[in-house]
Design an enzyme around this catalytic site. Structure first.
Site, PDB file in Angstrom:
ATOM      1  N   ARG A 161      93.618  30.084  53.811  1.00  0.00           N
ATOM      2  CA  ARG A 161      94.748  30.795  54.400  1.00  0.00           C
ATOM      3  C   ARG A 161      95.153  30.165  55.739  1.00  0.00           C
ATOM      4  NH1 ARG A 161      91.951  36.614  52.930  1.00  0.00           N
ATOM      5  NH2 ARG A 161      92.557  36.638  50.734  1.00  0.00           N
ATOM      6  N   HIS A 196      79.083  12.605  64.546  1.00  0.00           N
ATOM      7  CA  HIS A 196      78.235  13.077  65.651  1.00  0.00           C
ATOM      8  C   HIS A 196      77.240  14.159  65.242  1.00  0.00           C
ATOM      9  CE1 HIS A 196      80.874  11.612  69.265  1.00  0.00           C
ATOM     10  NE2 HIS A 196      80.643  10.667  68.365  1.00  0.00           N
ATOM     11  N   ASN A 197      77.591  14.971  64.263  1.00  0.00           N
ATOM     12  CA  ASN A 197      76.739  16.124  63.927  1.00  0.00           C
ATOM     13  C   ASN A 197      76.017  15.967  62.593  1.00  0.00           C
ATOM     14  OD1 ASN A 197      79.689  17.612  64.985  1.00  0.00           O
ATOM     15  ND2 ASN A 197      77.884  17.555  66.315  1.00  0.00           N
ATOM     16  N   CYS A 248      86.792  29.756  52.117  1.00  0.00           N
ATOM     17  CA  CYS A 248      87.157  31.163  51.987  1.00  0.00           C
ATOM     18  C   CYS A 248      88.519  31.297  52.666  1.00  0.00           C
ATOM     19  CB  CYS A 248      86.089  32.093  52.552  1.00  0.00           C
ATOM     20  SG  CYS A 248      85.787  31.996  54.332  1.00  0.00           S
ATOM     21  N   ARG A 283      70.290  14.741  69.287  1.00  0.00           N
ATOM     22  CA  ARG A 283      70.902  16.080  69.405  1.00  0.00           C
ATOM     23  C   ARG A 283      70.813  16.842  68.076  1.00  0.00           C
ATOM     24  NH1 ARG A 283      75.707  13.128  72.766  1.00  0.00           N
ATOM     25  NH2 ARG A 283      74.587  13.054  74.754  1.00  0.00           N
ATOM     26  N   ASP A 310      85.200  31.692  47.815  1.00  0.00           N
ATOM     27  CA  ASP A 310      85.409  33.057  47.330  1.00  0.00           C
ATOM     28  C   ASP A 310      86.744  33.103  46.590  1.00  0.00           C
ATOM     29  OD1 ASP A 310      87.382  33.275  49.281  1.00  0.00           O
ATOM     30  OD2 ASP A 310      86.390  34.873  50.409  1.00  0.00           O
ATOM     31  N   HIS A 311      87.189  34.310  46.272  1.00  0.00           N
ATOM     32  CA  HIS A 311      88.406  34.504  45.464  1.00  0.00           C
ATOM     33  C   HIS A 311      89.668  33.988  46.144  1.00  0.00           C
ATOM     34  CE1 HIS A 311      87.772  37.870  48.178  1.00  0.00           C
ATOM     35  NE2 HIS A 311      89.083  37.973  48.253  1.00  0.00           N
ATOM     36  N   HIS A 367      73.201  10.759  69.076  1.00  0.00           N
ATOM     37  CA  HIS A 367      73.590  11.907  68.256  1.00  0.00           C
ATOM     38  C   HIS A 367      72.426  12.365  67.372  1.00  0.00           C
ATOM     39  CE1 HIS A 367      77.531  11.206  69.773  1.00  0.00           C
ATOM     40  NE2 HIS A 367      77.550   9.982  69.268  1.00  0.00           N
ATOM     41  N   THR A 426      89.466  32.071  55.775  1.00  0.00           N
ATOM     42  CA  THR A 426      89.494  31.377  57.063  1.00  0.00           C
ATOM     43  C   THR A 426      88.568  30.168  57.104  1.00  0.00           C
ATOM     44  OG1 THR A 426      87.693  32.765  57.862  1.00  0.00           O
ATOM     45  CG2 THR A 426      89.953  33.524  58.316  1.00  0.00           C
ATOM     46  N   GLY A 427      87.628  30.106  56.191  1.00  0.00           N
ATOM     47  CA  GLY A 427      86.556  29.097  56.248  1.00  0.00           C
ATOM     48  C   GLY A 427      85.411  29.519  57.141  1.00  0.00           C
TER      49      GLY A 427
HETATM   50  C1  RB5 Z   1      88.381  37.754  52.176  1.00  0.00           C
HETATM   51  O1  RB5 Z   1      89.424  38.666  52.276  1.00  0.00           O
HETATM   52  C2  RB5 Z   1      88.133  37.090  53.509  1.00  0.00           C
HETATM   53  O2  RB5 Z   1      87.529  37.984  54.387  1.00  0.00           O
HETATM   54  C3  RB5 Z   1      87.287  35.860  53.338  1.00  0.00           C
HETATM   55  O3  RB5 Z   1      87.913  34.979  52.456  1.00  0.00           O
HETATM   56  C4  RB5 Z   1      87.010  35.024  54.580  1.00  0.00           C
HETATM   57  O4  RB5 Z   1      88.195  34.735  55.251  1.00  0.00           O
HETATM   58  C5  RB5 Z   1      85.957  35.519  55.467  1.00  0.00           C
HETATM   59  O5  RB5 Z   1      85.558  34.845  56.432  1.00  0.00           O
END
Ligand code: RB5
Length: 149
Positions: A113, A102-103, A69, A140, A12-13, A137, A71-72
């Site tokens: 971030r 394993h996965n 993103c 599983r 994303d952005h 594995h 947090t990912g």
């Molecule tokens: C965008 O602000 C944020 O919510 C997105 O990048 C992500 O962290 C969501 O899981």
């Protein structure tokens, strides 16, 4: 090149600069990279981009997908809704290695971030350098596949 040499990237952005850095890094390692964007810093919706990349991995067009993103987490959740996708969020190299060994993960998610550029590139390398170990594995992973709709 075949799908075995190809990686699709999306984000994303919040992760455009890190995504582009990862693209350069893995191109330099010899992979064919298709970066499906976005390139605009305007706010956008991570599910759209995670699902778009996941569908292109699930179709067999790409060996792996790398998505980002803030947090990912959100983009990983979206990608894992696509049948055939096993995507983990990693903030450390051990986890990145293990989700391959394993996965049999076929997608890696990163939080722009959460991790800095140098660690992100190390995580990508750990993911790409590891192979699925099979054996117990595989049984599983088959259980995960059996639960797919
Ligand atoms: C965008 O602000 C944020 O919510 C997105 O990048 C992500 O962290 C969501 O899981």
């Amino acid at each position: 090149m075949t799908a075995t040499d190809r990686i699709v990237l999306s984000s994303d952005h919040s992760a455009i600069a890190l995504r582009q850095s990862i693209a350069s890094h893995i191109k330099a390692r010899g992979w064919e990279v298709v970066d499906i964007g976005p390139t605009s810093p305007d706010s956008t919706d991570y599910p759209e981009h995670g699902i778009a990349a996941a569908q292109r991995v699930a179709s067999g067009e790409f060996r792996f997908g790398i998505i980002l993103c803030g947090t990912g987490q959100g983009i990983m959740m979206a990608a894992n809704k696509v049948k055939g996708i096993r995507c983990g969020v990693c903030s450390d190299t051990f986890s990145a290695r293990m989700i391959r060994q394993h996965n049999d993960a076929n997608m890696l998610s990163l939080g722009a971030r959460v991790v800095g550029e140098a660690l992100a590139l190390d995580i990508v390398d750990a993911f790409l350098n590891a192979d699925f170990e099979g054996g117990r594995h595989a049984r599983r992973v088959d259980m995960i596949k059996a639960a797919e709709l």
